[in-house]
Motif scaffolding. Structure first.
Motif, PDB file in Angstrom:
ATOM      1  N   CYS A  93       7.063   3.114  19.715  1.00 27.37           N
ATOM      2  CA  CYS A  93       7.884   3.906  18.786  1.00 27.37           C
ATOM      3  C   CYS A  93       6.989   4.350  17.617  1.00 27.37           C
ATOM      4  O   CYS A  93       6.601   3.516  16.784  1.00 27.37           O
ATOM      5  CB  CYS A  93       9.059   3.086  18.266  1.00 27.37           C
ATOM      6  SG  CYS A  93      10.231   2.611  19.564  1.00 27.37           S
ATOM      7  N   PRO A  94       6.643   5.635  17.554  1.00 28.62           N
ATOM      8  CA  PRO A  94       5.671   6.112  16.551  1.00 28.62           C
ATOM      9  C   PRO A  94       6.073   5.845  15.103  1.00 28.62           C
ATOM     10  O   PRO A  94       5.203   5.636  14.254  1.00 28.62           O
ATOM     11  CB  PRO A  94       5.600   7.617  16.829  1.00 28.62           C
ATOM     12  CG  PRO A  94       6.063   7.785  18.241  1.00 28.62           C
ATOM     13  CD  PRO A  94       7.071   6.717  18.456  1.00 28.62           C
ATOM     14  N   GLU A  95       7.371   5.869  14.800  1.00 31.90           N
ATOM     15  CA  GLU A  95       7.808   5.693  13.408  1.00 31.90           C
ATOM     16  C   GLU A  95       8.081   4.241  13.047  1.00 31.90           C
ATOM     17  O   GLU A  95       8.612   3.960  11.976  1.00 31.90           O
ATOM     18  CB  GLU A  95       9.062   6.538  13.144  1.00 31.90           C
ATOM     19  CG  GLU A  95       8.860   8.025  13.341  1.00 31.90           C
ATOM     20  CD  GLU A  95       7.707   8.587  12.511  1.00 31.90           C
ATOM     21  OE1 GLU A  95       7.390   8.001  11.449  1.00 31.90           O
ATOM     22  OE2 GLU A  95       7.108   9.599  12.932  1.00 31.90           O
ATOM     23  N   VAL A  96       7.710   3.323  13.923  1.00 31.43           N
ATOM     24  CA  VAL A  96       7.860   1.889  13.645  1.00 31.43           C
ATOM     25  C   VAL A  96       6.527   1.349  13.146  1.00 31.43           C
ATOM     26  O   VAL A  96       5.498   1.508  13.800  1.00 31.43           O
ATOM     27  CB  VAL A  96       8.321   1.131  14.903  1.00 31.43           C
ATOM     28  CG1 VAL A  96       8.200  -0.379  14.690  1.00 31.43           C
ATOM     29  CG2 VAL A  96       9.754   1.496  15.245  1.00 31.43           C
ATOM     30  N   LEU A  97       6.558   0.725  11.977  1.00 35.49           N
ATOM     31  CA  LEU A  97       5.346   0.141  11.414  1.00 35.49           C
ATOM     32  C   LEU A  97       5.011  -1.186  12.077  1.00 35.49           C
ATOM     33  O   LEU A  97       3.854  -1.454  12.427  1.00 35.49           O
ATOM     34  CB  LEU A  97       5.527  -0.061   9.904  1.00 35.49           C
ATOM     35  CG  LEU A  97       4.388  -0.762   9.160  1.00 35.49           C
ATOM     36  CD1 LEU A  97       3.129   0.091   9.198  1.00 35.49           C
ATOM     37  CD2 LEU A  97       4.787  -1.055   7.717  1.00 35.49           C
ATOM     38  N   ALA A  98       6.020  -2.037  12.246  1.00 28.80           N
ATOM     39  CA  ALA A  98       5.799  -3.363  12.833  1.00 28.80           C
ATOM     40  C   ALA A  98       7.118  -3.892  13.358  1.00 28.80           C
ATOM     41  O   ALA A  98       8.194  -3.462  12.938  1.00 28.80           O
ATOM     42  CB  ALA A  98       5.214  -4.324  11.804  1.00 28.80           C
ATOM     43  N   SER A  99       7.026  -4.828  14.301  1.00 24.26           N
ATOM     44  CA  SER A  99       8.231  -5.468  14.842  1.00 24.26           C
ATOM     45  C   SER A  99       7.923  -6.923  15.151  1.00 24.26           C
ATOM     46  O   SER A  99       6.767  -7.289  15.384  1.00 24.26           O
ATOM     47  CB  SER A  99       8.711  -4.750  16.107  1.00 24.26           C
ATOM     48  OG  SER A  99       7.751  -4.867  17.145  1.00 24.26           O
ATOM     49  N   SER A 100       8.975  -7.730  15.143  1.00 21.01           N
ATOM     50  CA  SER A 100       8.788  -9.151  15.415  1.00 21.01           C
ATOM     51  C   SER A 100      10.010  -9.709  16.122  1.00 21.01           C
ATOM     52  O   SER A 100      11.148  -9.459  15.703  1.00 21.01           O
ATOM     53  CB  SER A 100       8.557  -9.927  14.108  1.00 21.01           C
ATOM     54  OG  SER A 100       8.569 -11.325  14.336  1.00 21.01           O
ATOM     55  N   ALA A 101       9.766 -10.457  17.198  1.00 24.08           N
ATOM     56  CA  ALA A 101      10.843 -11.204  17.837  1.00 24.08           C
ATOM     57  C   ALA A 101      11.250 -12.355  16.924  1.00 24.08           C
ATOM     58  O   ALA A 101      10.429 -12.879  16.154  1.00 24.08           O
ATOM     59  CB  ALA A 101      10.378 -11.742  19.183  1.00 24.08           C
ATOM     60  N   VAL A 102      12.515 -12.760  16.993  1.00 29.08           N
ATOM     61  CA  VAL A 102      13.011 -13.865  16.171  1.00 29.08           C
ATOM     62  C   VAL A 102      13.814 -14.810  17.055  1.00 29.08           C
ATOM     63  O   VAL A 102      14.705 -14.378  17.795  1.00 29.08           O
ATOM     64  CB  VAL A 102      13.896 -13.361  15.007  1.00 29.08           C
ATOM     65  CG1 VAL A 102      14.430 -14.540  14.205  1.00 29.08           C
ATOM     66  CG2 VAL A 102      13.120 -12.415  14.111  1.00 29.08           C
ATOM     67  N   VAL A 103      13.488 -16.096  16.980  1.00 28.05           N
ATOM     68  CA  VAL A 103      14.224 -17.134  17.696  1.00 28.05           C
ATOM     69  C   VAL A 103      14.645 -18.176  16.675  1.00 28.05           C
ATOM     70  O   VAL A 103      13.821 -18.687  15.911  1.00 28.05           O
ATOM     71  CB  VAL A 103      13.354 -17.786  18.793  1.00 28.05           C
ATOM     72  CG1 VAL A 103      14.121 -18.914  19.470  1.00 28.05           C
ATOM     73  CG2 VAL A 103      12.912 -16.756  19.816  1.00 28.05           C
ATOM     74  N   TRP A 104      15.936 -18.472  16.631  1.00 27.75           N
ATOM     75  CA  TRP A 104      16.446 -19.457  15.680  1.00 27.75           C
ATOM     76  C   TRP A 104      16.482 -20.845  16.314  1.00 27.75           C
ATOM     77  O   TRP A 104      16.704 -21.006  17.514  1.00 27.75           O
ATOM     78  CB  TRP A 104      17.857 -19.089  15.228  1.00 27.75           C
ATOM     79  CG  TRP A 104      17.905 -17.885  14.347  1.00 27.75           C
ATOM     80  CD1 TRP A 104      17.350 -17.737  13.112  1.00 27.75           C
ATOM     81  CD2 TRP A 104      18.526 -16.635  14.663  1.00 27.75           C
ATOM     82  NE1 TRP A 104      17.600 -16.485  12.627  1.00 27.75           N
ATOM     83  CE2 TRP A 104      18.316 -15.776  13.546  1.00 27.75           C
ATOM     84  CE3 TRP A 104      19.246 -16.153  15.751  1.00 27.75           C
ATOM     85  CZ2 TRP A 104      18.790 -14.477  13.505  1.00 27.75           C
ATOM     86  CZ3 TRP A 104      19.720 -14.857  15.714  1.00 27.75           C
ATOM     87  CH2 TRP A 104      19.499 -14.029  14.597  1.00 27.75           C
ATOM     88  N   THR A 105      16.268 -21.839  15.464  1.00 26.46           N
ATOM     89  CA  THR A 105      16.416 -23.227  15.897  1.00 26.46           C
ATOM     90  C   THR A 105      16.811 -24.069  14.694  1.00 26.46           C
ATOM     91  O   THR A 105      16.815 -23.585  13.554  1.00 26.46           O
ATOM     92  CB  THR A 105      15.117 -23.761  16.525  1.00 26.46           C
ATOM     93  OG1 THR A 105      15.373 -25.021  17.150  1.00 26.46           O
ATOM     94  CG2 THR A 105      14.026 -23.953  15.479  1.00 26.46           C
ATOM     95  N   GLN A 106      17.159 -25.306  14.939  1.00 24.21           N
ATOM     96  CA  GLN A 106      17.511 -26.241  13.880  1.00 24.21           C
ATOM     97  C   GLN A 106      16.853 -27.579  14.169  1.00 24.21           C
ATOM     98  O   GLN A 106      16.551 -27.899  15.319  1.00 24.21           O
ATOM     99  CB  GLN A 106      19.036 -26.434  13.786  1.00 24.21           C
ATOM    100  CG  GLN A 106      19.793 -25.205  13.305  1.00 24.21           C
ATOM    101  CD  GLN A 106      21.295 -25.458  13.219  1.00 24.21           C
ATOM    102  OE1 GLN A 106      21.828 -26.315  13.912  1.00 24.21           O
ATOM    103  NE2 GLN A 106      21.964 -24.712  12.363  1.00 24.21           N
TER     104      GLN A 106
END
Length: 413
Positions: A93-106
């Motif tokens: 995606c040309p207009e995306v600067l950065a992306s990150s997957a997110v996984v929640w835990t406790q």
């Protein structure tokens, strides 16, 4: 008669009845003070909302899992996003600067004899800090090789330092998260509490692959969310469309079918909240402005009384050459001066009240950090509106005075 002489005469007339003049402007003082206070606090609320969304990240876009259907039945909460989705969004995606997957835990974090349950425990990608516009205070962040190798490394927020390490330097120390050893490689820059009082520094960040496999025990590549940063605020809509297009293609969503993901632009949410606070401010200001009308009516009544009391004075002035427009101007000036004095006093009191209210809010809710806003445009509008009130409500008494017959005025007892 020139304007300066007219102003001097008008001021002298007002000073003869100081108590009456003070009571006359009371309604204007209360109205301007109320409007100034409400507008200042409302603008502070808008800035607070905008600032809180800025702390979430730079030009943030969220991709969340949607619903899936199996046999025509909607399946809620299905894991429909993968880390590959996150990587491809950042790459294609040309207009995306950065992306990150997110996984929640406790879980519980243990160091030596100390333990702590962080508010947030997140598995993220190497570009997470770029997306969140977050800096490191010390140490480093994990990289792509750490993601691929499921490295047992972590970065901690400021809150964990006194809870676990006291005076020990956390960098390089081993901690246990749900009985899995992790090495601390970095400390996040302090952010403080958000608008609802949650501590943003009470956080632990780890590679998402490590969290998914070693802590959550999932063999799948699914993630709970994808955080994306657009290249600029102006490119948010374009970036959102590019993400949608890529995800529809990757997930093989046919035209007309419901996507199994949701793309949310946080700017739109911030603007919506700002619109809500702005609308409430406008409504409350309008209600407070009613007291200005009451104050204006008071000014008109007092000016009518003044005209009656000073009928002989008006007759004498007309007899020695004063024209009707001079009389009209004199009483208009008296009315405007009353309103402007009330406006200035109300502005000072309203500014003080807004500052005091903001200080009290921050005192009793330390996490909010409500900004103190003194709006210069609002102050100018308040004074102008006060003058307009004086002109509007003072015109009729002034016109009545200017139309008095000099002979009848001189005979008036």
């Amino acid at each position: 008669m020139n304007l300066i002489d007219t102003v001097r005469i008008a001021l002298r007339a007002l000073l003869k009845n100081k108590m009456r003049a003070a009571l006359t402007i009371l309604g204007v003082v209360i109205g301007i003070a109320a409007v100034t206070t409400i507008v200042s606090i409302g603008q502070g609320a808008s800035r607070l909302v905008q600032g809180e969304f800025q702390t979430l990240g730079t030009n943030m876009i969220l991709v969340l899992p949607g619903n899936t259907k199996r046999g025509g039945v909607r399946q809620g909460g299905a894991p429909t996003l993968t880390s590959v989705d996150a990587d491809l969004i950042g790459q294609q995606c040309p207009e995306v600067l950065a992306s990150s997957a997110v996984v929640w835990t406790q879980g519980q974090v243990i160091y030596g004899n100390e333990n702590w349950n962080p508010k947030e425990m997140l598995g993220v990608g190497p570009d997470f800090l770029t997306v969140r516009n977050w800096q490191l205070e010390a140490g480093g962040f994990f990289c792509s090789s750490d993601i691929e190798s499921n490295a047992k490394v972590c970065v901690i927020g400021h809150t964990l330092i006194p809870k676990l390490f006291q005076t020990t330097n956390p960098i390089g120390q081993l901690i246990r998260i749900n009985n899995v050893p992790f090495r601390v490689i970095g400390i996040l820059e302090k952010k403080g509490a958000n608008m609802v009082g949650d501590d943003q520094d009470n956080v632990v960040l780890m590679p998402h692959t490590t969290v998914r496999k070693r802590i959550n025990g999932s063999p799948l590549d699914n993630v709970h969310a994808i955080m994306v940063s657009a290249r600029s605020t102006g490119k948010m809509n374009v970036a959102t469309k590019q993400i949608n297009s890529l995800m529809l293609e990757r997930h093989e969503i046919s035209p007309g079918d419901e996507p199994d993901f949701t793309v949310q632009d946080t700017t739109e949410i911030a603007e919506a909240l700002g619109m809500i606070t702005g609308t409430l401010t406008l409504m409350l200001s309008a209600i407070a402005g009613i007291s200005l009308l009451v104050g204006g009516v008071g000014i008109m009544n007092i000016m009518l009384v003044s005209v009656t009391e000073r009928t002989r004075e008006i007759g004498i002035r007309m007899a020695i050459g004063a024209r009707g427009k001079d009389i009209l101007r004199q009483f208009l000036i008296e009315s405007v001066v009353l309103s402007c004095i009330g406006g200035v006093i109300g502005l000072v009191l309203g500014t003080g009240a807004s500052v005091g209210a903001t200080v009290l809010i921050n005192m009793y809710k330390p996490g909010t950090q409500w900004p103190i806003v003194v709006s210069i445009p609002a102050a100018i509008v308040a004074i102008a509106f006060a003058a307009a009130v004086g002109v509007f409500f003072g015109y009729y008494p002034a016109r009545r005075a200017s139309r008095l017959d000099p002979i009848d005025a001189l005979r008036y007892e």
